[in-house]
Scaffold this motif. Structure first.
Motif, short mmCIF file in Angstrom:
data_model
loop_
_atom_site.label_atom_id
_atom_site.label_comp_id
_atom_site.label_asym_id
_atom_site.label_seq_id
_atom_site.Cartn_x
_atom_site.Cartn_y
_atom_site.Cartn_z
N THR A 1 0.83 -1.20 0.00
CA THR A 1 0.00 0.00 0.00
C THR A 1 0.87 1.25 0.00
OG1 THR A 1 -1.78 -1.15 1.17
CG2 THR A 1 -1.79 1.25 1.25
N LEU A 2 1.95 1.23 0.75
CA LEU A 2 2.84 2.39 0.82
C LEU A 2 3.42 2.71 -0.55
CD1 LEU A 2 4.48 4.52 2.38
CD2 LEU A 2 6.21 2.74 2.76
N VAL A 3 3.90 1.70 -1.24
CA VAL A 3 4.48 1.94 -2.57
C VAL A 3 3.43 2.53 -3.50
CG1 VAL A 3 5.49 0.82 -4.58
CG2 VAL A 3 6.25 0.17 -2.30
N GLY A 4 2.22 1.97 -3.48
CA GLY A 4 1.16 2.50 -4.32
C GLY A 4 0.79 3.93 -3.97
N ASP A 5 0.74 4.23 -2.66
CA ASP A 5 0.40 5.60 -2.24
C ASP A 5 1.47 6.60 -2.67
OD1 ASP A 5 -1.91 4.69 -1.10
OD2 ASP A 5 -1.17 4.70 0.96
N ILE A 6 2.74 6.21 -2.59
CA ILE A 6 3.80 7.12 -3.01
C ILE A 6 3.70 7.37 -4.51
CG2 ILE A 6 6.30 7.31 -3.32
CD1 ILE A 6 6.64 5.86 -0.69
N THR B 1 -1.35 26.26 -6.51
CA THR B 1 -0.15 26.48 -5.72
C THR B 1 -0.27 25.80 -4.36
OG1 THR B 1 0.21 28.61 -6.82
CG2 THR B 1 1.37 28.24 -4.74
N THR B 2 -1.46 25.92 -3.76
CA THR B 2 -1.72 25.23 -2.50
C THR B 2 -1.65 23.72 -2.67
OG1 THR B 2 -3.14 27.03 -1.73
CG2 THR B 2 -3.40 24.90 -0.64
N ASN B 3 -2.25 23.21 -3.74
CA ASN B 3 -2.26 21.77 -3.99
C ASN B 3 -0.85 21.21 -4.12
OD1 ASN B 3 -5.04 21.84 -3.94
ND2 ASN B 3 -5.29 21.72 -6.15
N LEU B 4 0.02 21.94 -4.79
CA LEU B 4 1.40 21.48 -4.95
C LEU B 4 2.10 21.38 -3.60
CD1 LEU B 4 2.62 23.35 -8.16
CD2 LEU B 4 2.32 20.89 -7.87
N ALA B 5 1.90 22.39 -2.76
CA ALA B 5 2.51 22.35 -1.44
C ALA B 5 1.98 21.18 -0.62
CB ALA B 5 2.25 23.67 -0.70
N GLN B 6 0.69 20.92 -0.73
CA GLN B 6 0.10 19.79 0.01
C GLN B 6 0.56 18.45 -0.56
OE1 GLN B 6 -4.08 20.74 -0.26
NE2 GLN B 6 -4.04 22.04 1.57
N ASP B 7 0.78 18.38 -1.87
CA ASP B 7 1.32 17.15 -2.46
C ASP B 7 2.69 16.84 -1.90
OD1 ASP B 7 -0.92 16.85 -4.02
OD2 ASP B 7 -0.06 17.80 -5.79
N VAL B 8 3.52 17.86 -1.75
CA VAL B 8 4.86 17.66 -1.18
C VAL B 8 4.74 17.21 0.27
CG1 VAL B 8 7.01 18.80 -0.54
CG2 VAL B 8 5.96 19.29 -2.75
N ASN B 9 3.81 17.81 1.01
CA ASN B 9 3.61 17.41 2.41
C ASN B 9 3.19 15.95 2.51
OD1 ASN B 9 4.23 20.02 3.20
ND2 ASN B 9 2.09 20.66 3.32
N TYR C 1 1.23 15.08 -7.94
CA TYR C 1 2.08 16.28 -8.01
C TYR C 1 2.30 16.67 -9.47
CZ TYR C 1 5.99 19.49 -7.44
OH TYR C 1 6.79 20.60 -7.48
N GLY C 2 2.59 15.69 -10.33
CA GLY C 2 2.78 15.99 -11.74
C GLY C 2 1.53 16.59 -12.37
N ALA C 3 0.35 16.05 -12.02
CA ALA C 3 -0.90 16.58 -12.55
C ALA C 3 -1.15 18.00 -12.06
CB ALA C 3 -2.06 15.66 -12.18
N ASP C 4 -0.91 18.24 -10.78
CA ASP C 4 -1.11 19.59 -10.24
C ASP C 4 -0.11 20.58 -10.84
OD1 ASP C 4 -3.29 19.02 -8.66
OD2 ASP C 4 -2.08 18.42 -6.94
N LYS C 5 1.07 20.09 -11.15
CA LYS C 5 2.05 20.94 -11.83
C LYS C 5 1.54 21.33 -13.21
CE LYS C 5 6.34 22.60 -11.44
NZ LYS C 5 6.79 23.46 -10.33
N SER C 6 0.94 20.40 -13.93
CA SER C 6 0.37 20.69 -15.25
C SER C 6 -0.82 21.63 -15.13
CB SER C 6 -0.06 19.39 -15.94
OG SER C 6 1.06 18.56 -16.21
N LEU C 7 -1.67 21.41 -14.14
CA LEU C 7 -2.82 22.29 -13.94
C LEU C 7 -2.37 23.70 -13.57
CD1 LEU C 7 -5.21 19.89 -11.99
CD2 LEU C 7 -5.47 20.68 -14.35
#
Length: 474
Positions: A162-167, A230-238, A174-180
């Motif tokens: 599950t951990l590998v899949g979640d990562i 911008t918020t989504n990207l920061a939360q993705d990193v978190n 993150y890639g999708a939010d970067k494109s958005l």
């Protein structure tokens, strides 16, 4: 004493078991995956042995996964649970052998009458109340503890999977939010130019104020989405930092969903639903069922008498140098049998309780298989249609882009109204965002297939503890 030792060894090795014979239940699901327009037709007969590196081929994502397998706190909890279950099994297994204790002492006595004080020395070894496991009660409890240990190990493998899949999913998000974010930036820049142009046309008396307000609505929408992304990207990193259990190097993050999604390979599902038996959560459920089955044997054996042995070897002497001479040795041995004549039916009720627990474990095991079948079927249904949906979304984005270019040119040439250009711009913005969402869905669907099919050879190799014997492996 040799006879006592022989009796202990014989009864320990030859104890019968009153646990019901275990037979793996039939699969409570169809033997093959669903077929139809929504599903891909698979040609593979079995699930191949793969590793996460075979599916997630980007070196950056692999680096994050490798760090998580070392640092993730959930995995540390799972490892501690394995160690605890292994220790509990060893504690229970120790009851199969006698507990031998030794002691030594010296006593000096003086009656106070003026006579010479006397000193005596003793040394003894013995076993107390060792239960002869004639009816397999202790052996059944040991088997149950062993199965729970194996279940805990399977649960740890499920956690790793599950951990590998979640990562992977968080990395793709993150890639999708970067494109958005890039789309929002492009749209905001285009809306800024439209507002500037419309304001100039308004001052020149060419455009009405409604055109300016409509242009400003597009700009405000894009600016709002820009802040949200911008918020989504920061939360993705978190989220990634929590999963990895350590700070994230920005160079390991994807630049876009196009950059990330193409690096995820497809795992063939195969035709036989029996591959679900290798999913860690299903393996865990079967070991829990085995443990419950062994518990019935322990409860049944508790209905019979318990036979215990006690033995003591001793040495006593008034002088330390004579402690091990002839005449200082003595021994005693005995046995007891205990049987509860009346306990208000508690013994038989305990058997019924263990049988009910076995039935619950059986239902849990079958539910785990049914849930796994549903998850795989859903993932295959999505896989069977996502390629066509992605193609259609890309065609829609291309058509919307061309329509906006034409409408904007016609508006600037005074042929069309600003409303037509504005509608074309909104359609393009929506189509581009929809394409990104579809691309993310396609990539995460591959992650889902990896997770629901299970069987990652690398993660299995990292499991702690000895593996079950061939006759006990689900």
């Amino acid at each position: 004493m040799r006879r006592i030792a022989l009796l202990i060894a014989t009864t320990t090795l030859g104890a019968c078991s009153m646990a019901p014979h275990y037979a793996r239940p039939e699969l409570p699901v169809p033997s093959s995956w669903p077929v139809g327009d929504s599903y891909l037709r698979q040609s593979e007969a079995t699930l191949p042995s793969v590793t996460y590196r075979d599916i997630f081929r980007d070196a950056r994502l692999q680096g994050l996964i490798e760090r998580a397998l070392v640092n993730n706190r959930d995995l540390r909890v799972a490892a501690a649970n394995i160690a605890a279950a292994r220790a509990q099994y060893r504690v229970q297994r120790a009851d199969l052998l006698p507990n031998v204790t030794t002691s030594a002492g010296a006593t000096r006595a003086d009656s106070g009458s003026g006579s010479t004080a006397r000193t005596s020395f003793t040394a003894d070894a013995g076993l107390t109340a060792f239960e002869v496991d004639l009816f397999g009660r202790i052996r059944s409890l040991t088997t149950a503890a062993q199965d729970r240990y194996f279940a805990t190990e399977a649960a740890a493998r499920a956690t790793r999977l599950t951990l590998v899949g979640d990562i992977a999913s968080a990395w793709l998000s993150y890639g999708a939010d970067k494109s958005l974010l890039a789309i929002a930036q492009d749209t905001a820049a285009s809306a800024e130019r439209s507002v500037t142009l419309t304001r100039a046309r308004l001052k020149g008396g060419v455009a009405p104020r409604t055109d300016l307000r409509q242009a400003e609505t597009v700009l405000a929408t894009a600016q709002s989405d820009l802040a949200q992304q911008t918020t989504n990207l920061a939360q993705d990193v978190n989220a990634l930092q929590l999963l990895v259990g350590a700070p994230i190097d920005p160079t390991l993050l994807p630049a876009s969903i196009d950059d990330a999604g193409k690096t995820v390979a497809e795992l063939p599902a195969g035709l036989d639903s029996g591959i679900l038996l290798r999913r860690p959560d299903v393996v865990q459920a079967e070991y829990e069922l085995r443990a419950a089955n062994a518990g019935i044997g322990a409860a049944r054996a508790a209905l019979f008498p318990r036979i215990s042995l006690t033995a003591l070897l001793g040495l006593a002497s008034p002088a330390l140098n004579g402690l091990f001479h002839d005449g200082s040795f003595s021994y005693s041995a005995g046995g007891t049998a205990s049987y509860s004549i009346f306990n208000a039916g508690a013994g038989r009720a305990n058997v019924r309780l263990s049988e009910a627990q076995r039935d619950a474990a059986l239902a849990t095991y079958e539910k785990a298989i049914q849930t796994a079948f549903r998850e795989v079927s859903d993932a295959l249904a999505r896989r069977g249609t996502i390629t066509e949906q992605t193609r259609a979304s890309a065609a829609l984005a291309d058509a919307a882009a061309d329509s906006y270019r034409l409408s904007d040119a016609r508006y600037r040439g005074g042929i069309d109204t600003f409303l037509q250009s504005l509608d074309a711009q909104r359609t393009l913005y929506s189509a581009r965002r929809q394409l990104i969402t579809t691309q993310l869905t396609a990539a995460t669907n591959l992650v889902t297939l990896y997770r629901v099919l299970g069987g990652d050879a690398t993660l299995d190799a990292t499991a702690s503890g000895p593996k079950p014997t061939s006759d006990a492996t689900p």
